[in-house]
Motif scaffolding. Structure first.
Motif, PDB file in Angstrom:
ATOM      1  N   ASP A   1       0.832  -1.213   0.000  1.00  0.00           N
ATOM      2  CA  ASP A   1       0.000   0.000   0.000  1.00  0.00           C
ATOM      3  C   ASP A   1       0.866   1.262   0.000  1.00  0.00           C
ATOM      4  N   ALA A   2       1.938   1.241   0.800  1.00  0.00           N
ATOM      5  CA  ALA A   2       2.809   2.418   0.863  1.00  0.00           C
ATOM      6  C   ALA A   2       3.501   2.636  -0.485  1.00  0.00           C
ATOM      7  N   LEU A   3       3.882   1.544  -1.132  1.00  0.00           N
ATOM      8  CA  LEU A   3       4.503   1.657  -2.458  1.00  0.00           C
ATOM      9  C   LEU A   3       3.519   2.276  -3.454  1.00  0.00           C
ATOM     10  N   ALA A   4       2.263   1.817  -3.393  1.00  0.00           N
ATOM     11  CA  ALA A   4       1.252   2.348  -4.310  1.00  0.00           C
ATOM     12  C   ALA A   4       1.075   3.861  -4.097  1.00  0.00           C
ATOM     13  N   THR A   5       1.046   4.270  -2.831  1.00  0.00           N
ATOM     14  CA  THR A   5       0.957   5.709  -2.541  1.00  0.00           C
ATOM     15  C   THR A   5       2.156   6.450  -3.116  1.00  0.00           C
ATOM     16  N   ALA A   6       3.341   5.894  -2.905  1.00  0.00           N
ATOM     17  CA  ALA A   6       4.568   6.527  -3.408  1.00  0.00           C
ATOM     18  C   ALA A   6       4.523   6.648  -4.922  1.00  0.00           C
ATOM     19  N   GLN A   7       4.011   5.624  -5.569  1.00  0.00           N
ATOM     20  CA  GLN A   7       3.925   5.672  -7.037  1.00  0.00           C
ATOM     21  C   GLN A   7       2.935   6.743  -7.478  1.00  0.00           C
ATOM     22  N   ARG A   8       1.796   6.830  -6.762  1.00  0.00           N
ATOM     23  CA  ARG A   8       0.784   7.822  -7.119  1.00  0.00           C
ATOM     24  C   ARG A   8       1.355   9.244  -6.989  1.00  0.00           C
ATOM     25  N   LEU A   9       2.221   9.447  -5.970  1.00  0.00           N
ATOM     26  CA  LEU A   9       2.766  10.790  -5.732  1.00  0.00           C
ATOM     27  C   LEU A   9       4.026  11.068  -6.541  1.00  0.00           C
ATOM     28  N   GLY A  10       4.451  10.085  -7.357  1.00  0.00           N
ATOM     29  CA  GLY A  10       5.655  10.304  -8.159  1.00  0.00           C
ATOM     30  C   GLY A  10       6.941  10.079  -7.385  1.00  0.00           C
ATOM     31  N   TYR A  11       6.875   9.495  -6.182  1.00  0.00           N
ATOM     32  CA  TYR A  11       8.084   9.209  -5.403  1.00  0.00           C
ATOM     33  C   TYR A  11       8.667   7.842  -5.744  1.00  0.00           C
ATOM     34  N   ALA A  12       7.910   7.034  -6.496  1.00  0.00           N
ATOM     35  CA  ALA A  12       8.427   5.722  -6.907  1.00  0.00           C
ATOM     36  C   ALA A  12       8.116   5.517  -8.378  1.00  0.00           C
ATOM     37  N   GLU A  13       9.019   4.816  -9.057  1.00  0.00           N
ATOM     38  CA  GLU A  13       8.828   4.521 -10.477  1.00  0.00           C
ATOM     39  C   GLU A  13       7.747   3.452 -10.645  1.00  0.00           C
ATOM     40  N   ALA A  14       7.246   3.342 -11.879  1.00  0.00           N
ATOM     41  CA  ALA A  14       6.298   2.268 -12.187  1.00  0.00           C
ATOM     42  C   ALA A  14       6.966   0.921 -11.914  1.00  0.00           C
ATOM     43  N   ASP A  15       8.236   0.778 -12.337  1.00  0.00           N
ATOM     44  CA  ASP A  15       9.005  -0.409 -11.950  1.00  0.00           C
ATOM     45  C   ASP A  15       9.922  -0.010 -10.795  1.00  0.00           C
ATOM     46  N   PRO A  16       9.529  -0.349  -9.576  1.00  0.00           N
ATOM     47  CA  PRO A  16      10.233   0.195  -8.403  1.00  0.00           C
ATOM     48  C   PRO A  16      11.449  -0.619  -7.975  1.00  0.00           C
ATOM     49  N   HIS A  17      11.778  -1.657  -8.727  1.00  0.00           N
ATOM     50  CA  HIS A  17      12.781  -2.617  -8.271  1.00  0.00           C
ATOM     51  C   HIS A  17      14.131  -1.972  -7.910  1.00  0.00           C
ATOM     52  N   PHE A  18      14.595  -1.038  -8.763  1.00  0.00           N
ATOM     53  CA  PHE A  18      15.866  -0.367  -8.515  1.00  0.00           C
ATOM     54  C   PHE A  18      15.919   0.301  -7.143  1.00  0.00           C
ATOM     55  N   ASP A  19      14.803   0.907  -6.761  1.00  0.00           N
ATOM     56  CA  ASP A  19      14.754   1.598  -5.471  1.00  0.00           C
ATOM     57  C   ASP A  19      14.482   0.636  -4.322  1.00  0.00           C
ATOM     58  N   VAL A  20      13.349  -0.067  -4.363  1.00  0.00           N
ATOM     59  CA  VAL A  20      12.964  -0.883  -3.204  1.00  0.00           C
ATOM     60  C   VAL A  20      13.852  -2.116  -3.071  1.00  0.00           C
TER      61      VAL A  20
END
Lengths: 425, 425
Positions: free
Chosen positions: B168-187
């Motif tokens: 859920d937190a990842l989804a929020t981050a993606q919605r706000l532009g804090y996470a990429e669509a493919d978040p693997h590099f970051d998370v």
């Protein structure tokens, strides 16, 4: 050869090998000036020419860089001007002299084409001058605010934590060497005002304007006000504030209530902290030791290295890409993660039955792992209980061995978690 | 011309006047490369030559500095090597490329006598490369530890504050532009490992060793572990750690429990923070925005200014003493303290009689001063009560006028206290 001077000498000796790798040439102290050559000092002066007249040293010694750590405004000024006159770069920690006479000193240096470096003049070991002057140079800076007098911050922290009066906290600070016998410069806010004048000049592109700083010290702060501030959700700190205000600036030093949930409010004891607001970067904060021989020596030696790098290279290659000279980079073995030591957090899901804790703790004990904290939770809903614990600092392979053994126990369910525990400030 | 590129262009335009005063010459963007020239952008490209081939731009355009903000490892590498081949200084934010191929790139740059600057590659707007490479250069560095991935820190903060699951937190981050669509590099911790390899190289004088960083991401951190850690007095953060260990080093990125009373634990949301331990300075900490177009642009432009200062001056005078060129310093009017605005804390000792509060608050209202917080305490021992309050933000003279009026009231005793209230982070 006071506290900071001895610190610089020790540091240049102790870290000589790495400094040479960073600069590309060695940095050697050849001459020092002392007020009293007979006095015992905590540093090795062998092979160093000792002068009892600092100005003569600067006029006559064959040196590449002059480091002025005398303090005060008379001999120090003479030393700096003599160095400039001889075309020698100067490194100084003298905030009072720079804040009050810096405009003339920098003009003399500019006319002579000489560098006067002063990272150590503000916030001790925190490289705040370099950060504002170079690291944040792309920003129009809106404000700089900081806790930049460690004596005051120590006293206010003591008052907040122990409920002591100003007088008692000052006496403690004096006993521990955090305050001078005559504390007026510090507790009156004058030292912070000197530093603020320097910060404002480099932040806003204005000449040094020490005389225009509004100054209020901390002598009238009472434990009662500190306590009421806490009730309101604030800490009282001596803040130095430089802030743009339309076409003017605000320059002020005074005890200030700041919200207790901010990073600045957590900066206690003799630590310093500076928060800069730039129009691109937003807020950037810096904290660290603001005083003391070694922290201040760190800043002095950084300036010496800057000067030395500039002397031995051309302007485009002053700083090597990876900090050390390319031929001085050395591969270092990277420790396999199994051999790394840290404390561990472990959470296990276990059946809710007797003897669980004793068997788990027996395994830990058998692997020589102590338990620093433990928590057991009753089952909620299902029939599994939770055991969580934090271990002592141990090599990872030892923890993993113990964990594997625990996971073989019949009452331990799938779904454990393990994370490392570290403390870095 | 992505997010950071547009930020750099805006920043160089918006702050042009101050940047010119700092550098001694103007810094102008003459050529840009874009993937799709037709796309709308939030910056003004008028007067700028637009190329659709970045490598051709670098090979042919008449520029002094090349800024590489393409990202990735193919075209970006070509661009950087082409610039080096032409003898053009390069500024880049490309941590992945430098972490993985930096040894070869820096060697090529060294052979060609070209600067490759990369402040923006680590921790966005925090000038941590400069701090370690120059500001702390006198220290043998024992460790560098940091929160250097804003996406992970945002997710972990959300999980801690809202009790949300990782997903859920990842989804929020993606919605706000804090996470990429493919978040693997970051998370997955890879981005933090890239940055750590760079930090370790400049801290320890070793070649870039990205392949040897032990990496564990945050995907398996659960709200339950965050909650139990809180009970133990810890926060869970993704830390990147580089630490000397005898003749070896530890390089690791993993979720880590850190004590909740440390400054690092307070660094929440998309903020970054780095704590460096040097053998002279002790701990020094840095925090600020680690990502975003403007914060990263701040670091890119700082590097551009470094390069520009070096191009237009000799090595001894790269940085002017007071940050701005001497003839560009401008006296700024300092606002008289009476005109400075802030909130105020006021404590009054008053007789314990009816009507006291109403008369005090009437005076404040008459001066158009709102009360943000107020506290009244009954007399203890003597017959005086205490009233303490915090006002809205007002000019000091208005507060002083109201205070003078209050002090003329018969029931107000001697011994009041007033302090300013500020918030800087």
């Amino acid at each position: 050869m006071g506290t900071v001077g001895q610190g610089v000498l020790r540091l240049l000796g102790h870290n000589a090998e790495e400094i040479t790798r960073r600069v590309g040439t060695s940095v050697v102290v050849t001459d020092v000036a002392v007020r009293d050559p007979a006095r015992a000092r905590d540093c090795d002066l062998s092979g160093i020419r000792v002068w009892d007249d600092a100005v003569r040293l600067v006029r006559e010694a064959d040196v590449d860089v002059v480091v002025e750590l005398i303090g005060g405004k008379t001999v120090a000024r003479e030393v700096i001007l003599a160095a400039i006159a001889r075309g020698k770069p100067v490194v100084t920690a003298n905030k009072a002299l720079l804040a009050e006479d810096g405009n003339a000193i920098f003009e003399a240096a500019r006319m002579a084409g000489v560098v006067v470096a002063f990272e150590a003049a503000v916030a001790g070991g925190i490289p705040i001058i370099k950060a504002i002057r170079e690291g944040l140079a792309g920003n129009v800076i809106a404000s700089v605010a900081g806790i930049i007098n460690g004596t005051c911050n120590y006293i206010l922290t003591q008052m907040a934590e122990k409920g002591e009066s100003f007088e008692d906290a000052l006496a403690t600070a004096q006993r521990l060497g955090y305050a001078e016998a005559d504390p007026h410069f510090d507790v009156g806010g004058i030292d912070a005002a000197h530093k603020l004048a320097i910060l404002a000049a480099i932040a806003f592109g204005m000449p040094l304007a020490y005389g225009e700083v509004a100054v209020e010290g901390i002598t009238h702060v009472t434990p009662e006000d500190i306590k009421i501030a806490q009730v309101f959700g604030y800490r009282i700190k001596l803040l130095a504030i430089a802030k743009r205000h339309g076409a003017a600036v605000e320059l002020r030093v005074h005890p200030t209530l700041i919200p207790d949930d901010t990073v600045l409010a957590k900066v206690d004891g003799v630590l310093n902290a500076v928060v800069v607001h730039g129009n691109a970067v937003g807020q950037v904060g810096f904290y660290g030791r603001g005083a003391g021989g070694d922290a201040t020596a760190s800043a002095v030696v950084a300036d010496v290295i800057d000067v030395a790098r500039a002397l031995v290279t051309d302007s485009r290659h002053v700083v090597p890409a990876l900090a050390f000279q390319p031929d001085a980079l050395r591969p270092l073995p990277v420790l396999p993660i199994r051999a790394v030591e840290s404390a561990f957090y472990l959470r296990l899901r276990v059946a809710d039955e007797p003897g669980v804790l004793s068997q788990l703790t027996a395994i830990l004990a058998a692997h020589d792992i102590s338990i620093e904290a433990i928590l057991q939770r009753e089952p909620r809903g299902g029939d599994d209980a939770t055991v969580a614990l934090i271990t002592s600092v141990i090599p990872e392979h030892r923890f993993d061995d113990a964990l594997a053994e625990m996971q073989r126990l019949p009452f331990v369910r799938a779904g454990s978690a393990r994370f490392r525990v570290e403390k870095f400030d």
